[in-house]
Structure formats: C-alpha cells, structure tokens
Motif scaffolding. Sequence first.
Motif, PDB file in Angstrom:
ATOM      1  N   VAL A  30     -23.959 -18.597  10.493  1.00  0.00           N
ATOM      2  CA  VAL A  30     -23.354 -19.884   9.872  1.00  0.00           C
ATOM      3  C   VAL A  30     -22.541 -20.655  10.535  1.00  0.00           C
ATOM      4  CG1 VAL A  30     -22.095 -20.860   7.675  1.00  0.00           C
ATOM      5  CG2 VAL A  30     -23.689 -18.950   7.353  1.00  0.00           C
ATOM      6  N   LEU A  31     -22.744 -21.934  10.824  1.00  0.00           N
ATOM      7  CA  LEU A  31     -22.053 -22.583  11.644  1.00  0.00           C
ATOM      8  C   LEU A  31     -20.932 -23.450  10.727  1.00  0.00           C
ATOM      9  CD1 LEU A  31     -24.478 -23.701  14.504  1.00  0.00           C
ATOM     10  CD2 LEU A  31     -23.024 -21.908  14.533  1.00  0.00           C
ATOM     11  N   LEU A  32     -19.611 -23.205  10.920  1.00  0.00           N
ATOM     12  CA  LEU A  32     -18.979 -23.868   9.844  1.00  0.00           C
ATOM     13  C   LEU A  32     -17.847 -24.650  10.242  1.00  0.00           C
ATOM     14  CD1 LEU A  32     -17.170 -23.403   7.116  1.00  0.00           C
ATOM     15  CD2 LEU A  32     -15.963 -21.949   7.909  1.00  0.00           C
ATOM     16  N   HIS A  33     -18.132 -25.852   9.635  1.00  0.00           N
ATOM     17  CA  HIS A  33     -17.088 -27.075   9.959  1.00  0.00           C
ATOM     18  C   HIS A  33     -16.085 -27.471   9.083  1.00  0.00           C
ATOM     19  CE1 HIS A  33     -15.342 -30.971  10.926  1.00  0.00           C
ATOM     20  NE2 HIS A  33     -15.254 -30.627  12.035  1.00  0.00           N
ATOM     21  N   VAL A  34     -15.007 -27.596   9.020  1.00  0.00           N
ATOM     22  CA  VAL A  34     -14.077 -27.928   7.760  1.00  0.00           C
ATOM     23  C   VAL A  34     -13.391 -29.098   8.266  1.00  0.00           C
ATOM     24  CG1 VAL A  34     -12.063 -27.294   6.284  1.00  0.00           C
ATOM     25  CG2 VAL A  34     -13.850 -25.513   7.268  1.00  0.00           C
ATOM     26  N   THR A  35     -13.420 -30.119   7.366  1.00  0.00           N
ATOM     27  CA  THR A  35     -12.493 -31.389   7.503  1.00  0.00           C
ATOM     28  C   THR A  35     -11.368 -31.450   6.581  1.00  0.00           C
ATOM     29  OG1 THR A  35     -14.687 -32.570   8.259  1.00  0.00           O
ATOM     30  CG2 THR A  35     -12.818 -33.789   7.293  1.00  0.00           C
ATOM     31  N   ASP A  36     -10.257 -31.508   7.303  1.00  0.00           N
ATOM     32  CA  ASP A  36      -9.077 -31.750   6.464  1.00  0.00           C
ATOM     33  C   ASP A  36      -9.018 -33.142   5.684  1.00  0.00           C
ATOM     34  OD1 ASP A  36      -6.230 -31.461   5.427  1.00  0.00           O
ATOM     35  OD2 ASP A  36      -5.539 -30.982   7.477  1.00  0.00           O
ATOM     36  N   ALA A  68     -15.337 -38.655   9.930  1.00  0.00           N
ATOM     37  CA  ALA A  68     -15.137 -37.347   9.918  1.00  0.00           C
ATOM     38  C   ALA A  68     -16.653 -36.567   9.790  1.00  0.00           C
ATOM     39  CB  ALA A  68     -14.055 -36.806   8.949  1.00  0.00           C
ATOM     40  N   SER A  69     -17.251 -37.042   8.771  1.00  0.00           N
ATOM     41  CA  SER A  69     -18.515 -36.686   8.334  1.00  0.00           C
ATOM     42  C   SER A  69     -19.619 -36.616   9.688  1.00  0.00           C
ATOM     43  CB  SER A  69     -19.194 -37.086   7.021  1.00  0.00           C
ATOM     44  OG  SER A  69     -20.405 -36.704   7.051  1.00  0.00           O
ATOM     45  N   ASP A  70     -19.416 -37.884  10.236  1.00  0.00           N
ATOM     46  CA  ASP A  70     -20.252 -38.251  11.693  1.00  0.00           C
ATOM     47  C   ASP A  70     -20.079 -37.030  12.462  1.00  0.00           C
ATOM     48  OD1 ASP A  70     -21.818 -40.046  10.011  1.00  0.00           O
ATOM     49  OD2 ASP A  70     -20.880 -41.696  10.932  1.00  0.00           O
ATOM     50  N   ALA A  71     -18.563 -37.057  12.771  1.00  0.00           N
ATOM     51  CA  ALA A  71     -18.012 -36.108  13.773  1.00  0.00           C
ATOM     52  C   ALA A  71     -18.580 -34.575  13.474  1.00  0.00           C
ATOM     53  CB  ALA A  71     -16.612 -36.334  13.803  1.00  0.00           C
ATOM     54  N   ALA A  72     -18.436 -34.326  12.388  1.00  0.00           N
ATOM     55  CA  ALA A  72     -18.673 -32.754  11.961  1.00  0.00           C
ATOM     56  C   ALA A  72     -20.103 -32.723  12.326  1.00  0.00           C
ATOM     57  CB  ALA A  72     -18.337 -32.639  10.380  1.00  0.00           C
ATOM     58  N   GLN A  73     -21.115 -33.485  11.983  1.00  0.00           N
ATOM     59  CA  GLN A  73     -22.512 -33.322  12.171  1.00  0.00           C
ATOM     60  C   GLN A  73     -23.096 -33.292  13.230  1.00  0.00           C
ATOM     61  OE1 GLN A  73     -24.550 -32.532   9.491  1.00  0.00           O
ATOM     62  NE2 GLN A  73     -22.963 -32.877   8.013  1.00  0.00           N
ATOM     63  N   GLN A  74     -22.351 -34.108  14.339  1.00  0.00           N
ATOM     64  CA  GLN A  74     -22.427 -33.981  15.788  1.00  0.00           C
ATOM     65  C   GLN A  74     -22.213 -32.779  16.487  1.00  0.00           C
ATOM     66  OE1 GLN A  74     -20.681 -37.557  17.586  1.00  0.00           O
ATOM     67  NE2 GLN A  74     -21.963 -38.966  16.449  1.00  0.00           N
ATOM     68  N   LEU A  75     -20.901 -32.215  15.818  1.00  0.00           N
ATOM     69  CA  LEU A  75     -20.399 -30.929  16.354  1.00  0.00           C
ATOM     70  C   LEU A  75     -21.400 -29.732  16.059  1.00  0.00           C
ATOM     71  CD1 LEU A  75     -16.463 -30.891  15.957  1.00  0.00           C
ATOM     72  CD2 LEU A  75     -18.131 -31.036  18.165  1.00  0.00           C
ATOM     73  N   LEU A  76     -21.849 -29.938  14.807  1.00  0.00           N
ATOM     74  CA  LEU A  76     -22.564 -28.706  14.254  1.00  0.00           C
ATOM     75  C   LEU A  76     -24.244 -28.967  14.953  1.00  0.00           C
ATOM     76  CD1 LEU A  76     -21.752 -28.942  10.353  1.00  0.00           C
ATOM     77  CD2 LEU A  76     -21.346 -27.221  12.046  1.00  0.00           C
ATOM     78  N   ALA A  77     -24.670 -30.056  15.358  1.00  0.00           N
ATOM     79  CA  ALA A  77     -25.756 -30.098  15.919  1.00  0.00           C
ATOM     80  C   ALA A  77     -25.676 -29.497  17.311  1.00  0.00           C
ATOM     81  CB  ALA A  77     -26.305 -31.637  15.987  1.00  0.00           C
ATOM     82  N   ALA A  78     -24.741 -29.872  18.015  1.00  0.00           N
ATOM     83  CA  ALA A  78     -24.227 -29.483  19.319  1.00  0.00           C
ATOM     84  C   ALA A  78     -24.193 -28.034  19.591  1.00  0.00           C
ATOM     85  CB  ALA A  78     -23.203 -30.232  19.857  1.00  0.00           C
ATOM     86  N   ALA A  79     -23.629 -27.414  18.284  1.00  0.00           N
ATOM     87  CA  ALA A  79     -23.456 -26.113  18.287  1.00  0.00           C
ATOM     88  C   ALA A  79     -24.645 -25.088  18.159  1.00  0.00           C
ATOM     89  CB  ALA A  79     -22.476 -25.713  17.261  1.00  0.00           C
ATOM     90  N   ALA A  90     -22.772 -25.197   7.911  1.00  0.00           N
ATOM     91  CA  ALA A  90     -21.831 -25.187   6.427  1.00  0.00           C
ATOM     92  C   ALA A  90     -20.840 -26.294   6.928  1.00  0.00           C
ATOM     93  CB  ALA A  90     -21.365 -24.032   6.051  1.00  0.00           C
ATOM     94  N   VAL A  91     -20.687 -27.239   5.953  1.00  0.00           N
ATOM     95  CA  VAL A  91     -19.647 -28.361   5.958  1.00  0.00           C
ATOM     96  C   VAL A  91     -18.696 -27.995   4.781  1.00  0.00           C
ATOM     97  CG1 VAL A  91     -18.962 -30.826   6.045  1.00  0.00           C
ATOM     98  CG2 VAL A  91     -20.856 -30.096   7.348  1.00  0.00           C
TER      99      VAL A  91
END
Length: 164
Positions: A30-36, A68-79, A90-91
């Motif tokens: 699971v690739l996890l990103h959390v947005t504050d 923030a949502s767009d940035a999270a999706q880009q990071l998760l795709a790169a990961a 997982a967001v």
Amino acid sequence: MAVVVWIVEGTWPACVDAARAHAPQDTETVLLHVTDTAVAGAGHGAYAGLLGRGHRERDPGTRLEHLASDAAQQLLAAAAERLGRPSRPAVRTGRIEREVVAAAEGADLLVVARDGDRTRLGPHSLGPATRFVVDHAPCPVLLVWPEPAPGTATIPPPPHPPGH
C-alpha cells in the motif's frame, strides 16, 4: 505480508526502494499519502473571516484542496511506477501522524523515511510527525535514510557525569 509505504514529497524514493529491496515480490503493498487538512482549513478560514462571504467558487481553501489532491495523485503514480510491482494507493486526509498510524494497523511492516536533520545520526533526524509514527506504529517500522547515512563520527559525545 502487507507493507505500508508512507509516501512523502522529498523522501518517497528511498521508501519505495526500501520496500522493493526488503519485501517479497508478492507482498501486498500500500502506497500511503496523507494530506494535512490544516493548510486548506487556513484558506477556508481566511476567506470566511477576512474576505467576506458568498461566492464560494472564490474560496482559496477549495483550490488548495484540489492542488493537494492532484499533488498526492502525482506522487502516488510516480511511487507506483518506481516500485515496479502491483500496489494500491491509499489517500488519507487529517492529522498526518495519526493517519499514518491508523493506516498501519494490521500491516506487517511500515516503511518510513527520516525527515529531520539528516546531517548527523541521532534523534533529531526525525521530524515531529515521523517521531510520533515511529513511537506509536502498531507494526514493525523500517526507518530509512533518504540519502546515504552520515558517519558514526556525527554522534554527539556522551554527557558529562554529574560533578565533573
């Protein structure tokens, strides 16, 4: 085996590489990103309190949420691309340290990177959120350096005994 890899801008490649190196190929990853929520909340509050009401489409908090949502999706795709094996994103949104701990419940391993002072060994190499996660994780934690670790000469000297 289930592994959660905490994806944070700046340190995520080291976490992904560690998961690839230390977890079996067939691991559920699971690739996890959390947005504050604090940043978007500040934008909402500024708009409501200082800029007036009405015209919800002008609320900067909403724009910050989308960014923030767009940035999270880009990071998760790169990961996911770097991992090179099946994984699922997982967001989460909320208090970062608490969301990471909650996401690690039931996992066999949590992969986290150091995010504090990385010029020397020691406890200051962990930022406050990462320290909380390491202290409260409900599973084993693999703590990685995002770059080569400093040498052992960077360890501070021991404290002087009382009276000396």
